[in-house]
Scaffold this active site. Sequence first.
Site, PDB file in Angstrom:
ATOM      1  N   ASP A 153     -29.069  11.850 -14.834  1.00 50.73           N
ATOM      2  CA  ASP A 153     -27.855  12.143 -14.401  1.00 50.73           C
ATOM      3  C   ASP A 153     -27.267  13.583 -14.714  1.00 50.73           C
ATOM      4  O   ASP A 153     -26.699  14.385 -13.919  1.00 50.73           O
ATOM      5  CB  ASP A 153     -26.849  11.249 -15.010  1.00 50.73           C
ATOM      6  CG  ASP A 153     -27.012   9.867 -14.586  1.00 50.73           C
ATOM      7  OD1 ASP A 153     -27.538   9.435 -13.497  1.00 50.73           O
ATOM      8  OD2 ASP A 153     -26.401   9.016 -15.059  1.00 50.73           O
ATOM      9  N   ASP A 176     -28.213   3.831 -19.048  1.00 54.55           N
ATOM     10  CA  ASP A 176     -27.281   4.986 -19.321  1.00 54.55           C
ATOM     11  C   ASP A 176     -27.060   4.886 -20.970  1.00 54.55           C
ATOM     12  O   ASP A 176     -26.971   3.714 -21.292  1.00 54.55           O
ATOM     13  CB  ASP A 176     -26.180   4.883 -18.610  1.00 54.55           C
ATOM     14  CG  ASP A 176     -26.273   5.242 -17.071  1.00 54.55           C
ATOM     15  OD1 ASP A 176     -26.999   6.006 -16.667  1.00 54.55           O
ATOM     16  OD2 ASP A 176     -25.364   4.728 -16.410  1.00 54.55           O
TER      17      ASP A 176
END
Length: 182
Positions: A138, A120
């Site tokens: 995401d 991330d």
Amino acid sequence: MKGKVNYLVLALAVVVADQWSKWLVETHLAGRPPLRVIPGFLNLTYVTNTGVAFGMLPANGNPLMTGLLTLLGLAALGVVAYYFRHTPATDRRLLAAFGLILGGAVGNLIDRVASGAVTDFVDAYFGTYHWHTFNVADSAITVGLGLMALDVFAGRRRRPRAAQGSTEAAPGASLGSAPDAG
């Protein structure tokens, strides 16, 4: 699958953008302080997430938990693929949603299988409040889920009331009519 190729291309584009962006972050931001993009709002930073969305259910190096999360991801991917396959080619918004979700799921699944964690890097914040760090996959999943919700709510308004509770009829069949005997 006729008429759905563009949505599979969308899914592939999400996977490519996701993996490319993660490679860039891993190559240029690993071990470095966050890169301020918009001060007070957006940083790029390298973090790994061993859990699912928002860091829930972290595996923390436990191979059993990593395997379980991988199986959960594969099961979710299978469900989305099933619905993608059975959605009519004319239902463009829903197919786009499924394409985004498929691409995002595959992007994150690649990370989990390759390293046991998902990369991330988007750190959105306001003041001292930081949203959970996320990635391109995401974002695609979130937009896809939003399109699905829009389809559910907007779709009910645009469909005739009689068709709302019915199952999908065969092409050319009228609601309430008996099927042809042949």
